[in-house]
Enzyme design. Structure first.
Site, PDB file in Angstrom:
ATOM      1  N   LYS A 112       0.825  -1.188   0.000  1.00 13.48           N
ATOM      2  CA  LYS A 112       0.000   0.000   0.000  1.00 13.48           C
ATOM      3  C   LYS A 112       0.869   1.253   0.000  1.00 13.48           C
ATOM      4  O   LYS A 112       0.420   2.334  -0.355  1.00 13.48           O
ATOM      5  CB  LYS A 112      -0.882   0.024   1.269  1.00 13.48           C
ATOM      6  N   ASP A 153       7.590   3.084  -2.173  1.00 18.33           N
ATOM      7  CA  ASP A 153       7.702   4.067  -1.093  1.00 18.33           C
ATOM      8  C   ASP A 153       9.138   4.189  -0.600  1.00 18.33           C
ATOM      9  O   ASP A 153       9.651   5.293  -0.420  1.00 18.33           O
ATOM     10  CB  ASP A 153       6.749   3.703   0.064  1.00 18.33           C
ATOM     11  N   ASP A 185      14.861  -0.232   1.368  1.00 19.76           N
ATOM     12  CA  ASP A 185      15.518  -0.388   2.667  1.00 19.76           C
ATOM     13  C   ASP A 185      16.633  -1.427   2.489  1.00 19.76           C
ATOM     14  O   ASP A 185      17.680  -1.112   1.951  1.00 19.76           O
ATOM     15  CB  ASP A 185      14.421  -0.814   3.654  1.00 19.76           C
TER      16      ASP A 185
HETATM   17  P1  IMP Z   1      13.175  -4.027   1.948  1.00 17.50           P
HETATM   18  O1  IMP Z   1      12.876  -5.312   1.290  1.00 17.50           O
HETATM   19  O2  IMP Z   1      13.943  -4.203   3.239  1.00 17.50           O
HETATM   20  O3  IMP Z   1      13.845  -3.002   1.049  1.00 17.50           O
HETATM   21  O4  IMP Z   1      11.786  -3.514   2.496  1.00 17.50           O
HETATM   22  C1  IMP Z   1      11.087  -2.511   1.976  1.00 17.50           C
HETATM   23  C2  IMP Z   1       9.748  -2.410   2.658  1.00 17.50           C
HETATM   24  O5  IMP Z   1       9.876  -2.370   4.093  1.00 17.50           O
HETATM   25  C3  IMP Z   1       9.117  -1.107   2.269  1.00 17.50           C
HETATM   26  O6  IMP Z   1       8.366  -1.216   1.070  1.00 17.50           O
HETATM   27  C4  IMP Z   1       8.277  -0.782   3.482  1.00 17.50           C
HETATM   28  O7  IMP Z   1       7.023  -1.420   3.375  1.00 17.50           O
HETATM   29  C5  IMP Z   1       9.039  -1.372   4.643  1.00 17.50           C
HETATM   30  N1  IMP Z   1       9.883  -0.341   5.302  1.00 17.50           N
HETATM   31  C6  IMP Z   1      11.231  -0.246   5.281  1.00 17.50           C
HETATM   32  N2  IMP Z   1      11.672   0.817   5.979  1.00 17.50           N
HETATM   33  C7  IMP Z   1      10.555   1.440   6.452  1.00 17.50           C
HETATM   34  C8  IMP Z   1      10.346   2.635   7.249  1.00 17.50           C
HETATM   35  O8  IMP Z   1      11.257   3.361   7.652  1.00 17.50           O
HETATM   36  N3  IMP Z   1       9.047   2.936   7.529  1.00 17.50           N
HETATM   37  C9  IMP Z   1       7.998   2.190   7.096  1.00 17.50           C
HETATM   38  N4  IMP Z   1       8.148   1.082   6.347  1.00 17.50           N
HETATM   39  C10 IMP Z   1       9.422   0.699   6.033  1.00 17.50           C
HETATM   40 MG    MG Z   2       6.623  -0.933   0.154  1.00 19.56          MG
END
Ligand code: IMP
Ligand code: MG
Length: 174
Positions: A41, A98, A101
């Site tokens: 979302k 969004d 990370d």
């Molecule tokens: P990744 O696979 O670790 O890059 O995760 C990315 C997902 O983790 C994003 O699409 C968000 O849904 C969630 N996420 C990572 N960091 C944050 C944050 O600081 N606030 C809120 N959601 C986050």
């Molecule tokens: Mg996301």
């Protein structure tokens, strides 16, 4: 425990930067149609604002994925909760996220989308936390690089709340 949100990026700054990225995408895709894919979302607020500022023809699609892991840490194993409605064959795709990370979700997702035969695939993110990267992901358009803090607003949630904030902030506990 009481909590409040400290503003990290004000609404005007976010809006101004989205306009710049919209202009850049419009220039890069001149003469083409861009197919935006929103990752639900979190990406929804950003995609709507971005799409309004792109001047070349735009089509949209949505997908929802969940990564197996805790609320604040993703595992990289991604389950498709809602798949795209349209095929990607020969389309110029821009995935709108969004936040990048660890990069685990995106690297998995991008590979899966590339297998569907698009003409091109690029990644556009509202936020990037480069310090947190575990898996290498090439980001084509970034609005803001931010430090390693847990942020909310503009689509990002903490336990499903705060997505509707028109700015980006950090949750602090009093
Ligand atoms: P990744 O696979 O670790 O890059 O995760 C990315 C997902 O983790 C994003 O699409 C968000 O849904 C969630 N996420 C990572 N960091 C944050 C944050 O600081 N606030 C809120 N959601 C986050
Ligand atoms: Mg996301």
């Amino acid at each position: 425990m009481a909590e409040h949100v400290r503003v990290l990026l004000a609404e005007e700054d976010v809006d101004r930067r989205i306009q710049e990225i919209g202009d850049q995408i419009s220039r890069d895709y001149e003469g083409k149609q861009v197919h935006l894919i929103c990752v639900l979302k979190g990406g929804a607020f950003f995609m709507c604002e971005l799409a309004k500022r792109i001047t070349v023809p735009v089509s949209l699609d949505f997908m929802s994925v969940s990564s197996y892991g805790s609320a604040t840490k993703s595992s990289g194993v991604v389950k498709i909760v809602k798949d795209l409605d349209e095929p990607l064959k020969d389309k110029d795709v821009v995935v709108v996220e969004d936040i990048v990370d660890s990069g685990r979700t995106l690297s998995y997702l991008l590979e899966m989308l590339k297998d569907r035969g698009p003409k091109s695939v690029r990644l556009c993110t509202l936020l990037d936390k480069p310090e947190r990267r575990v898996v290498d992901v090439h980001v084509d358009y970034t609005c803001f690089q931010i430090p390693d803090e847990f942020v909310v607003g503009y689509g990002l949630d903490y336990d499903q709340r705060y997505r509707n904030l028109p700015y980006i902030g950090v949750v602090e506990f009093d």
